[in-house]
Design a protein around this motif. Structure first.
Motif, short mmCIF file in Angstrom:
data_model
loop_
_atom_site.label_atom_id
_atom_site.label_comp_id
_atom_site.label_asym_id
_atom_site.label_seq_id
_atom_site.Cartn_x
_atom_site.Cartn_y
_atom_site.Cartn_z
N LEU A 73 0.91 -1.17 -0.14
CA LEU A 73 -0.20 -0.02 -0.02
C LEU A 73 0.90 1.19 0.05
N SER A 74 1.94 1.13 0.66
CA SER A 74 3.03 2.39 0.74
C SER A 74 3.46 2.59 -0.66
N VAL A 75 3.78 1.37 -1.55
CA VAL A 75 4.36 1.63 -2.69
C VAL A 75 3.30 2.09 -3.61
N SER A 103 10.59 20.72 -10.89
CA SER A 103 9.72 21.84 -10.10
C SER A 103 8.44 21.10 -9.94
N GLY A 104 7.56 21.46 -9.02
CA GLY A 104 6.09 21.29 -8.89
C GLY A 104 5.38 22.01 -7.70
N PRO A 105 4.30 21.71 -7.26
CA PRO A 105 3.40 22.92 -6.54
C PRO A 105 3.95 22.76 -5.28
N GLU A 106 3.67 23.82 -4.51
CA GLU A 106 4.37 24.03 -3.04
C GLU A 106 3.43 22.98 -2.11
N ILE A 107 4.19 21.91 -1.29
CA ILE A 107 3.38 21.33 -0.47
C ILE A 107 3.23 21.84 0.84
N PRO A 108 2.22 21.88 1.44
CA PRO A 108 2.01 22.09 2.99
C PRO A 108 2.90 21.38 3.78
N THR A 109 3.43 21.84 5.03
CA THR A 109 4.11 21.18 5.75
C THR A 109 3.75 19.69 6.34
N ALA A 110 2.39 19.93 6.71
CA ALA A 110 1.76 18.62 7.34
C ALA A 110 1.61 17.84 6.22
N GLU A 111 1.43 17.91 5.01
CA GLU A 111 1.17 16.90 3.90
C GLU A 111 2.49 16.27 3.57
N ASN A 112 3.57 17.16 3.59
CA ASN A 112 5.01 16.73 3.32
C ASN A 112 5.26 15.86 4.28
N ARG A 113 4.91 15.98 5.54
CA ARG A 113 5.23 14.86 6.48
C ARG A 113 4.46 13.69 6.26
N LYS A 114 3.59 13.58 5.97
CA LYS A 114 2.79 12.61 5.49
C LYS A 114 3.53 11.66 4.31
N HIS A 115 3.78 12.54 3.30
CA HIS A 115 4.68 11.84 2.07
C HIS A 115 5.76 11.21 2.64
N LEU A 116 6.79 11.96 3.53
CA LEU A 116 7.92 11.27 4.00
C LEU A 116 7.73 10.10 4.68
N ILE A 117 6.57 10.16 5.37
CA ILE A 117 6.25 8.51 6.27
C ILE A 117 6.10 7.64 5.16
N ILE A 118 5.07 7.91 4.09
CA ILE A 118 4.90 6.86 3.11
C ILE A 118 6.30 6.40 2.43
N GLY A 119 7.10 7.50 1.81
CA GLY A 119 8.28 7.23 1.24
C GLY A 119 9.19 6.36 2.14
N VAL A 120 9.39 6.42 3.44
CA VAL A 120 10.16 6.13 4.35
C VAL A 120 9.58 4.51 4.36
N VAL A 121 8.45 4.13 4.60
CA VAL A 121 7.82 2.95 4.79
C VAL A 121 8.02 1.97 3.70
N ALA A 122 7.86 2.55 2.33
CA ALA A 122 7.76 1.94 1.04
C ALA A 122 9.32 1.70 0.73
N MET A 123 10.37 2.46 1.25
CA MET A 123 11.75 2.25 1.05
C MET A 123 12.24 1.15 2.16
N VAL A 124 11.71 1.29 3.28
CA VAL A 124 12.18 0.20 4.35
C VAL A 124 11.58 -1.29 3.79
N TYR A 125 10.25 -1.11 3.38
CA TYR A 125 9.68 -2.31 2.75
C TYR A 125 10.35 -3.11 1.47
N SER A 126 10.91 -2.15 0.79
CA SER A 126 11.54 -2.71 -0.61
C SER A 126 12.89 -3.11 -0.12
N ILE A 127 13.50 -2.52 0.71
CA ILE A 127 14.83 -3.09 1.27
C ILE A 127 14.75 -4.49 2.00
N TRP A 128 13.60 -4.61 2.91
CA TRP A 128 13.42 -5.67 3.46
C TRP A 128 13.06 -7.18 2.39
N LEU A 129 12.39 -6.66 1.32
CA LEU A 129 12.10 -7.62 0.28
C LEU A 129 13.49 -8.11 -0.30
#
Length: 497
Positions: free
Chosen positions: A62-64, A407-433
């Motif tokens: 789901l994170s991927v 370049s891209g749209p400006e991302i609010p800080t709170a939304e950016n934190r959610k994106h960071l969590i998603i990215g970290v979970v997907a990255m850790v999961y991929s490494i685990w695989l």
């Protein structure tokens, strides 16, 4: 409508709807793997470990899926996501390696799909059974070229066939779920030896680790809408289709694997043939149930075969358009099909058919190798989202060009934190695989990536551009060492496909 571009290729109109994108995801994800799932998971895990494995796989995949969902919205100008995201995030060579690996994984998966299609058909038509390998190889080859002829006629025709086969093949799966739920499922059997402590398949951790490669294999294709985003009507359609497709597939996978443990024990599931779902339903309703699922398998594999034939040429075409490999490979015909990339893919599929059949490579071995190649772009796309969330852009590299403007749209800080969590979970999961995978297939994957250096370096030298920067030299060295270790293992006999 088609427009001539300055590179000599033809830009196609954006004609693929969200409904077709969802069908493309389900069609490419629900292929052969789901029909082999009861035996695959039963051979390495009991019911308890199976449920834990699906929780991990569900969160991880789901994170991927959300990585591609978020990137499609944050970077609407980037096409062919699994390639573009890796390239912008980590540089030209990493982007090329991701696309090359994704392409080769798709090619190998095609051979596996067609082989399983005819071996299942061989249960009813003996001439196609494993006892006639030459006939089987010829049949697989003919199917490959037939699908090429369909796909080369254009995106619209192939997409229609994908949508049709997706709808048809879902019906046997729903029949399986309904019939087993109401006629065959036993809670007492499901909870019997819940943690498989009476067998020899290892600890719960070993069981969970063992099923990881199969859970990834049955989810391959969840990024399908992102791969084909160049043809989508809007990037919002891409992100929505990714999430809807994922949830649909997850529900099907969890239902089928869980219900099977309520019909047969772990040991009984482990002893089933590849088309194990047919055997489970046969235990509930008799031979007609097996025939129903076998027909569903044939339609499912055929649909997945068309979907992946569409998908696997896209990375080649996009790299050619961007000058990472010769531009002629990206040639698009008047019907909007990347015919040269499709032709090259079909020829390479044909070569793998010869190699695999001469080597008597098993379907499971093809699954292992293809899965490892798919993990490369998954990992790099997750890393790119982490880079976006932490530093606002990918790594700096000289050859990205205007089409890869970061370049891209400006991302609010709170939304950016959610994106960071998603990215970290997907990255850790991929490494685990990668850790959970059989190490020899990681080495074989490196061997498959290595030949890609030839067209990449040749194109760089021809264009008089820097071949590798410092970071990319490090990636190349690791790739060469891993490929060398795999080659030595094959030569001395310590490794085998």
């Amino acid at each position: 409508m088609h427009n001539q571009t300055e590179t000599g290729t033809v830009a196609t109109s954006q004609t693929v709807s969200m409904r077709t994108l969802i069908a493309l995801i389900i069609g490419s994800t629900v292929g052969a793997g789901i029909f082999s799932l009861p035996q695959n998971i039963g051979s390495v895990a009991g019911p308890g470990a199976m449920l834990i494995g699906w929780i991990i796989a569900g969160i991880g995949m789901l994170s991927v899926a959300f990585v591609f969902h978020v990137l499609a919205r944050r970077k609407p100008n980037l096409d062919s996501g699994v390639y573009a995201y890796a390239r912008v995030g980590l540089g030209d060579f990493v982007g090329f390696s991701s696309a090359w690996g994704y392409w080769l994984g798709s090619v190998i998966a095609q051979v596996g799909y067609a082989t399983l299609f005819f071996s299942t058909l061989g249960h009813y038509v003996p001439i196609f059974s494993g006892d006639h390998p030459i006939v089987l190889a010829i049949a697989v080859s003919l199917l490959t070229w037939l699908v090429f002829a369909v796909v080369a006629r254009g995106v619209t025709q192939a997409a229609f066939l994908t949508t049709l086969t997706t709808v048809v093949k879902i019906l046997p799966l729903l029949c399986f779920i309904i019939l087993v739920t109401f006629l065959g499922f036993s809670w007492d059997k499901f909870t019997l030896d819940f943690w498989a402590t009476n067998g020899d398949i290892g600890s719960v951790f070993d069981q969970v680790r063992g099923i990881m490669v199969y859970t990834v294999w049955v989810f391959i294709g969840v990024e399908g809408a992102s791969v084909y985003s160049r043809q989508a009507r809007s990037r919002n359609d891409v992100s929505r289709a990714t999430v809807i497709g994922f949830i649909t597939v997850l529900l099907l996978l969890v239902s089928i694997s869980s219900l099977s443990y309520g019909v047969l024990t772990q040991a009984e599931l482990a002893a089933l043939p590849d088309n194990s779902m047919a055997s489970v339903l046969e235990a509930v309703v008799g031979p007609w149930g097996a025939a129903l699922i076998s027909a569903g398998l044939c339609l499912s594999v055929l649909g997945a075969y068309v979907s992946w034939q569409m998908l696997c040429a896209e990375p080649l075409a996009m790299m050619a358009m961007d000058g990472l490999i010769p531009r002629k490979i990206g040639a698009i015909n008047s019907r909007g099909a990347a015919w040269m990339a499709q032709l090259i893919s079909t020829i390479v599929i044909q070569l793998f058919i010869v190699v695999f059949f001469l080597n008597e490579t098993t379907y499971v071995s093809m699954v292992q190798l293809a899965t490892n190649l798919y993990l490369v772009p998954y990992l790099f796309s997750a890393i790119y989202l982490v880079l976006l969330a932490t530093r606002g852009k990918g790594l700096t590299h000289p050859h990205a060009g205007t089409r890869f403007d970061d370049s891209g749209p400006e991302i609010p800080t709170a939304e950016n934190r959610k994106h960071l969590i998603i990215g970290v979970v997907a990255m850790v999961y991929s490494i685990w695989l990668f850790y959970a995978a059989d190490p020899q297939y990681v080495l074989f994957g490196a061997m498959a990536l290595l030949p890609g250096l030839i067209p990449y370096v040749w194109t760089r030298l021809y264009r008089k551009e820097q071949v590798f920067n410092t970071f990319e030299w490090g990636v190349v060295i690791v790739l060469v060492i891993a490929a060398g270790a795999g080659a030595i293992g094959l030569i001395n006999g310590t490794l085998s496909l």
